[in-house]
Write a protein that holds these residues in place. Sequence first.
Motif, PDB file in Angstrom:
ATOM      1  N   LEU A  93       0.922  -1.056  -0.037  1.00 16.02           N
ATOM      2  CA  LEU A  93      -0.068   0.061  -0.069  1.00 16.02           C
ATOM      3  C   LEU A  93       0.698   1.110  -0.024  1.00 16.02           C
ATOM      4  O   LEU A  93       1.950   1.333   0.797  1.00 16.02           O
ATOM      5  N   VAL A  94       0.486   2.381  -0.863  1.00 15.65           N
ATOM      6  CA  VAL A  94       0.919   3.610  -0.921  1.00 15.65           C
ATOM      7  C   VAL A  94      -0.269   4.596  -0.382  1.00 15.65           C
ATOM      8  O   VAL A  94      -0.863   4.457  -1.314  1.00 15.65           O
ATOM      9  N   VAL A  95      -0.109   5.047   0.691  1.00 16.16           N
ATOM     10  CA  VAL A  95      -1.071   6.124   1.086  1.00 16.16           C
ATOM     11  C   VAL A  95      -0.600   7.319   1.554  1.00 16.16           C
ATOM     12  O   VAL A  95       0.177   7.590   2.372  1.00 16.16           O
ATOM     13  N   LEU A  96      -1.441   8.319   1.086  1.00 13.11           N
ATOM     14  CA  LEU A  96      -1.225   9.600   1.307  1.00 13.11           C
ATOM     15  C   LEU A  96      -2.832   9.840   2.060  1.00 13.11           C
ATOM     16  O   LEU A  96      -3.704  10.209   1.619  1.00 13.11           O
ATOM     17  N   PRO A  97      -2.650  10.049   3.564  1.00 13.88           N
ATOM     18  CA  PRO A  97      -3.754   9.824   4.382  1.00 13.88           C
ATOM     19  C   PRO A  97      -4.620  11.333   4.090  1.00 13.88           C
ATOM     20  O   PRO A  97      -3.892  12.391   3.991  1.00 13.88           O
ATOM     21  N   PHE A  98      -5.802  11.342   3.915  1.00 11.05           N
ATOM     22  CA  PHE A  98      -6.430  12.599   3.999  1.00 11.05           C
ATOM     23  C   PHE A  98      -6.363  13.357   5.286  1.00 11.05           C
ATOM     24  O   PHE A  98      -6.354  14.853   5.126  1.00 11.05           O
ATOM     25  N   GLU A  99      -6.530  12.818   6.514  1.00 15.62           N
ATOM     26  CA  GLU A  99      -6.080  13.469   7.422  1.00 15.62           C
ATOM     27  C   GLU A  99      -5.054  12.264   8.426  1.00 15.62           C
ATOM     28  O   GLU A  99      -5.484  11.149   8.262  1.00 15.62           O
ATOM     29  N   SER A 100      -4.243  12.943   9.220  1.00 13.88           N
ATOM     30  CA  SER A 100      -3.320  12.017   9.787  1.00 13.88           C
ATOM     31  C   SER A 100      -3.923  11.105  10.844  1.00 13.88           C
ATOM     32  O   SER A 100      -3.931   9.788  11.095  1.00 13.88           O
ATOM     33  N   ALA A 101      -4.704  11.936  11.877  1.00 17.47           N
ATOM     34  CA  ALA A 101      -5.318  11.062  13.058  1.00 17.47           C
ATOM     35  C   ALA A 101      -6.166  10.207  12.415  1.00 17.47           C
ATOM     36  O   ALA A 101      -6.492   8.830  13.102  1.00 17.47           O
ATOM     37  N   ALA A 102      -7.131  10.500  11.824  1.00 11.84           N
ATOM     38  CA  ALA A 102      -8.361   9.674  11.271  1.00 11.84           C
ATOM     39  C   ALA A 102      -7.990   8.388  10.551  1.00 11.84           C
ATOM     40  O   ALA A 102      -8.576   7.598  10.566  1.00 11.84           O
ATOM     41  N   LEU A 103      -6.903   8.528   9.932  1.00 10.04           N
ATOM     42  CA  LEU A 103      -6.206   7.458   8.913  1.00 10.04           C
ATOM     43  C   LEU A 103      -5.214   6.359   9.689  1.00 10.04           C
ATOM     44  O   LEU A 103      -4.969   5.644   9.151  1.00 10.04           O
ATOM     45  N   THR A 104      -4.782   7.034  10.834  1.00 11.73           N
ATOM     46  CA  THR A 104      -3.529   6.112  11.482  1.00 11.73           C
ATOM     47  C   THR A 104      -4.232   4.692  11.856  1.00 11.73           C
ATOM     48  O   THR A 104      -3.489   3.639  11.514  1.00 11.73           O
ATOM     49  N   LYS A 105      -5.594   4.482  12.615  1.00 13.64           N
ATOM     50  CA  LYS A 105      -5.687   3.341  12.727  1.00 13.64           C
ATOM     51  C   LYS A 105      -6.349   2.489  11.562  1.00 13.64           C
ATOM     52  O   LYS A 105      -5.990   1.092  11.709  1.00 13.64           O
ATOM     53  N   PRO A 106      -6.880   2.896  10.552  1.00 18.57           N
ATOM     54  CA  PRO A 106      -7.249   2.182   9.314  1.00 18.57           C
ATOM     55  C   PRO A 106      -6.051   1.683   8.515  1.00 18.57           C
ATOM     56  O   PRO A 106      -5.920   0.551   8.120  1.00 18.57           O
TER      57      PRO A 106
END
Length: 320
Positions: A93-106
């Motif tokens: 996976l290469v991921v650019l998180p939309f928001e840091s905190a909200a995407l950390t767990k997923p």
Amino acid sequence: MKTITRRLALTAVALAAFGATSSFAQNKVVLGVSIPAATHSFMAGVVFWANQAKAELEKANPGLEVIVKTASGSPEQANQLQDLLTVNKINALVVLPFESAALTKPVAQLKGKGVYVTVVDRGLTDTSAQDAYVAPNNTTFGEVPAAYIGKALGGKGNVVVLRGIASNVDNERNDAFNAGLKAFPGIKVLDAKYGNWNRDDAFKVMQDYLTRFPQIDAVWAADDDMSVGVLKAIDQAKRTDIKLVFGGAGAKGSIKTLMDGSDPRIQANVSYSPKFIYDAVKMTAEARLKGAKLPANTIIPSVLITKDTARNFYFPNSPF
């Protein structure tokens, strides 16, 4: 020039994958690319370069499948990550998180299922959720405009700031900007509000600033899209006190204005090309085809762009 050299070096490493893949163990690599949707021109550039990488990599590597997903918000991106795992069966996976905190767990959940994770640009709040991190330098992205504005104003004046979206990227930039301004105690930051890296939102924020503050000497709009909205608000208000609007990331429109000298308020910029996603996808694909890992951190410097150097950062065929 360091940025150009680093960018070329990254691309060279990635392109080496094409010539070397015949010797790689051809295990099936299914690489998911999860990025925000093209809600503004910088992200349009990210989407463009991600799909460029997909087309080139799949053509050159029969043992590779690249799946690009774009999301309009954090909940949608989190759902897409689960789909990439359960439906598409990705193993990288290469991921650019939309928001840091909200995407950390997923993202951490995918890593816990054995997916190799490269996080790009916006870091997670827990780095144990990633295998590698690739990004331009957000610290210098904030330091460069602080130093330029401080010197341009002669160390004295009023500045307003437009931040991006709440994220580690924005925090790093804003903290570096404020730290850089400490060298100029005569400069006062009147306010700093989120413009969401969006020209329409930035227009509204700047309208508020113009109503509240009778004297503004310079604006730091930490993104070239936001600087478009800022300039529109200034022009509509017919304000002549603002001598400098410093954007960022080197959008082709801003760089062209800088090259032409057509707006005296646009005097400099700072590099941050969306092509980093292209390099990150290629480097990750190369590593996984070999069964290898990337370095823990790959940081691309952000440098000052002036009228004299602007032509080196002008990409007219890119969306950004």
